[in-house]
Design an enzyme around this catalytic site. Sequence first.
Site, PDB file in Angstrom:
ATOM      1  N   HIS A  30       0.824  -1.159   0.027  1.00 35.22           N
ATOM      2  CA  HIS A  30      -0.037  -0.038   0.052  1.00 35.22           C
ATOM      3  C   HIS A  30       0.894   1.277   0.009  1.00 35.22           C
ATOM      4  CE1 HIS A  30      -3.252   2.782   1.147  1.00 35.22           C
ATOM      5  NE2 HIS A  30      -4.194   1.853   0.670  1.00 35.22           N
TER       6      HIS A  30
ATOM      7  N   ASP B  93      -7.926  -5.281  -0.107  1.00 35.36           N
ATOM      8  CA  ASP B  93      -8.371  -6.028  -1.192  1.00 35.36           C
ATOM      9  C   ASP B  93      -8.039  -7.698  -0.751  1.00 35.36           C
ATOM     10  OD1 ASP B  93      -7.435  -3.593  -3.155  1.00 35.36           O
ATOM     11  OD2 ASP B  93      -9.587  -4.180  -3.049  1.00 35.36           O
TER      12      ASP B  93
HETATM   13  C1  SDX Z   1      -6.365  -0.123  -2.974  1.00 35.78           C
HETATM   14  O1  SDX Z   1      -4.582   4.404  -2.077  1.00 35.78           O
HETATM   15  C2  SDX Z   1      -5.606   3.837  -1.503  1.00 35.78           C
HETATM   16  O2  SDX Z   1      -5.536   4.347  -0.529  1.00 35.78           O
HETATM   17  C3  SDX Z   1      -6.028   2.546  -2.425  1.00 35.78           C
HETATM   18  C4  SDX Z   1      -6.967   1.854  -1.484  1.00 35.78           C
HETATM   19  C5  SDX Z   1      -8.075   2.537  -1.198  1.00 35.78           C
HETATM   20  O3  SDX Z   1      -9.063   2.125  -0.248  1.00 35.78           O
HETATM   21  O4  SDX Z   1      -8.652   3.249  -2.082  1.00 35.78           O
HETATM   22  O5  SDX Z   1      -6.342   1.317  -0.190  1.00 35.78           O
HETATM   23  C6  SDX Z   1      -7.352   0.491  -2.194  1.00 35.78           C
HETATM   24  O6  SDX Z   1      -5.791   0.158  -4.250  1.00 35.78           O
HETATM   25  C7  SDX Z   1      -5.426  -0.878  -2.439  1.00 35.78           C
HETATM   26  C8  SDX Z   1      -4.337  -1.506  -3.225  1.00 35.78           C
HETATM   27  C9  SDX Z   1      -4.689  -2.481  -3.988  1.00 35.78           C
HETATM   28  N1  SDX Z   1      -3.650  -2.940  -5.079  1.00 35.78           N
HETATM   29  C10 SDX Z   1      -2.908  -4.254  -4.760  1.00 35.78           C
HETATM   30  O7  SDX Z   1      -3.186  -5.126  -4.040  1.00 35.78           O
HETATM   31  C11 SDX Z   1      -1.850  -4.365  -5.943  1.00 35.78           C
HETATM   32  C12 SDX Z   1      -0.599  -4.858  -5.437  1.00 35.78           C
HETATM   33  N2  SDX Z   1       0.197  -3.927  -4.862  1.00 35.78           N
HETATM   34  C13 SDX Z   1       1.070  -3.121  -5.412  1.00 35.78           C
HETATM   35  O8  SDX Z   1       0.987  -2.977  -6.809  1.00 35.78           O
HETATM   36  C14 SDX Z   1       1.592  -1.887  -4.797  1.00 35.78           C
HETATM   37  O9  SDX Z   1       1.748  -2.252  -3.394  1.00 35.78           O
HETATM   38  C15 SDX Z   1       0.666  -0.626  -4.702  1.00 35.78           C
HETATM   39  C16 SDX Z   1       0.305  -0.136  -6.135  1.00 35.78           C
HETATM   40  C17 SDX Z   1      -0.555  -0.995  -3.817  1.00 35.78           C
HETATM   41  C18 SDX Z   1       1.374   0.556  -3.932  1.00 35.78           C
HETATM   42  O10 SDX Z   1       2.447   0.752  -4.934  1.00 35.78           O
HETATM   43  P1  SDX Z   1       3.742   1.991  -4.646  1.00 35.78           P
HETATM   44  O11 SDX Z   1       3.379   2.767  -3.327  1.00 35.78           O
HETATM   45  O12 SDX Z   1       3.911   2.676  -5.806  1.00 35.78           O
HETATM   46  O13 SDX Z   1       4.713   1.069  -4.186  1.00 35.78           O
HETATM   47  P2  SDX Z   1       5.964   0.607  -5.371  1.00 35.78           P
HETATM   48  O14 SDX Z   1       5.360  -0.223  -6.578  1.00 35.78           O
HETATM   49  O15 SDX Z   1       6.665   1.644  -5.296  1.00 35.78           O
HETATM   50  O16 SDX Z   1       6.479  -0.679  -4.290  1.00 35.78           O
HETATM   51  C19 SDX Z   1       7.663  -0.434  -3.442  1.00 35.78           C
HETATM   52  C20 SDX Z   1       8.495  -1.521  -3.557  1.00 35.78           C
HETATM   53  C21 SDX Z   1       8.842  -2.137  -4.684  1.00 35.78           C
HETATM   54  O17 SDX Z   1      10.090  -2.850  -4.866  1.00 35.78           O
HETATM   55  P3  SDX Z   1      11.520  -2.274  -4.832  1.00 35.78           P
HETATM   56  O18 SDX Z   1      11.470  -1.370  -5.968  1.00 35.78           O
HETATM   57  O19 SDX Z   1      11.730  -1.164  -3.510  1.00 35.78           O
HETATM   58  O20 SDX Z   1      12.515  -3.305  -4.988  1.00 35.78           O
HETATM   59  O21 SDX Z   1       7.502  -2.670  -2.863  1.00 35.78           O
HETATM   60  C22 SDX Z   1       7.681  -3.733  -4.145  1.00 35.78           C
HETATM   61  C23 SDX Z   1       7.986  -3.133  -5.303  1.00 35.78           C
HETATM   62  O22 SDX Z   1       8.284  -4.053  -6.466  1.00 35.78           O
HETATM   63  N3  SDX Z   1       6.100  -4.199  -4.086  1.00 35.78           N
HETATM   64  C24 SDX Z   1       5.626  -5.413  -4.240  1.00 35.78           C
HETATM   65  C25 SDX Z   1       4.457  -5.272  -3.926  1.00 35.78           C
HETATM   66  N4  SDX Z   1       4.016  -4.035  -3.804  1.00 35.78           N
HETATM   67  C26 SDX Z   1       5.168  -3.398  -3.803  1.00 35.78           C
HETATM   68  N5  SDX Z   1       6.140  -6.580  -4.528  1.00 35.78           N
HETATM   69  C27 SDX Z   1       5.503  -7.690  -4.502  1.00 35.78           C
HETATM   70  N6  SDX Z   1       4.359  -7.724  -4.353  1.00 35.78           N
HETATM   71  C28 SDX Z   1       3.708  -6.559  -4.171  1.00 35.78           C
HETATM   72  N7  SDX Z   1       2.241  -6.699  -4.097  1.00 35.78           N
END
Ligand code: SDX
Length: 423
Positions: A301, A358
């Site tokens: 998140h 989710d």
């Molecule tokens: C919702 O914003 C809100 O409030 C949203 C929400 C709401 O109520 O409206 O809470 C609802 O959208 C919840 C999120 C649902 N999405 C997912 O579950 C999809 C999977 N999650 C990711 O795609 C990610 O965690 C996000 C999109 C939720 C957040 O992305 P960010 O903040 O841009 O984080 P990032 O992509 O920069 O990740 C930081 C690091 C990265 O690794 P490094 O580059 O540091 O090595 O964490 C890793 C990412 O690769 N990472 C994950 C991961 N999520 C982040 N690695 C594996 N699996 C994951 N799910």
Amino acid sequence: MSSAKVILEGNEYELPITVGTEGEVGIEIRSLRKLSKAVTLDEGYGNTGSCKSAITFIDGERGIMRYRGYPIEQVAEQSSFVEVCYLLVFGELPTSGQLEEFSDALTRHTLLHEDMKKFFEGYSSSAHPMVILSSMVASLSTYYPPTTDETLDLNILRLLAKAKTIAAFSYKKSIGQPFIYPRNDLSYTKNFLHMMFANPAEPYEVPEVLDHALRLLLILHADHEQNCSTSTVRMVGSSGADLFASIAAGINALSGPLHGGANQKVMEMLRRIRADGSNTKKYVEMAKDKDSDFRLMGFGHRVYKNFDPRARILKVAANRVLDELKLDDSLLDIARALEEVALADDYFLERNLYPNVDFYSGFLYRAMGIPTNMFTVMFSLGRLPGWIAHWKEMREDPNGRIHRPRQIYIGETERAFVPISER
Ligand code: SDX
């Protein structure tokens, strides 16, 4: 602490700050470009406040979430979705008289205009219900007047009341069953489940356990400050676009798999893992592998660097509802195993990646009999009051102005045009 200083190329610029009621500090950069010719750059807006808001407070480090100051745990335990709609949109908990009046008004606006049923004849039975929802919400503006100060409250009622009817009709359309009309003797949540699962061939009584589960799900999804879809609603509304158009834009933003579409992707991911021998360790390793585009859907998140408080509540509720219904959902076992493996792994712990809203919500939707492709529609029905509250707050802001961010250009510098004959 009344200001912040920026030193750029030897020059020092002083910028005012704003401190919120929870101590959050915002550096006001409105004059930065005029003073220094520089703008800030924050791709993804991870550190940028787009507005001041009094609707929802989130503390990602401490896993805190409050609607208008009320902790989500207490609201989820004690409130109803209609009451939460009132609280988010109008700012205070209603008196019993206000709640009764608001609830009655919602009931009376649940029917769609009969002519709008014809829209469904144009959709294929395989049309994704999120596409139907966004286009039908936008189309409400072809039946109801533009949203002005005089029509705002009525259009809010129409939207909150009719969105669940559109959602239920889109489900009936997808399974080839006749639309079921709402009943004025049913609550908001029972009316939706009635429209979803009743059919003319046999009577349908909404099970209390599912009504309570839906109440909880809608409440937990009702708002979440400046998430992608809510910021979209504010962005679109800031141009003066109508309420229905702004909400339709929010629905489209929510459909993305990184946002609200994640709840559908979680189920698809768990089915893939189950089909692959339930090898959770393999998929956790894949999620860590930068060469793999696989992510653990439902994990991580932008704001929560602790457990999403909604995920905690939903995990307990999923276990309780499945036990009460004596449903054995093998996918829930895989989800639990996945969570256990991930939360013991440094990759996830170092990045503060925990289950988000989710990760467990889909188990409750499945228990209700709601198909996976309707999960994000359910998220939309929950988030509707939040979107509306933010649209209203943005439009009522005396300092409000059209959202128009800047950029840092990284394209070609000036060059002479080359006629086609010389290319
Ligand atoms: C919702 O914003 C809100 O409030 C949203 C929400 C709401 O109520 O409206 O809470 C609802 O959208 C919840 C999120 C649902 N999405 C997912 O579950 C999809 C999977 N999650 C990711 O795609 C990610 O965690 C996000 C999109 C939720 C957040 O992305 P960010 O903040 O841009 O984080 P990032 O992509 O920069 O990740 C930081 C690091 C990265 O690794 P490094 O580059 O540091 O090595 O964490 C890793 C990412 O690769 N990472 C994950 C991961 N999520 C982040 N690695 C594996 N699996 C994951 N799910």
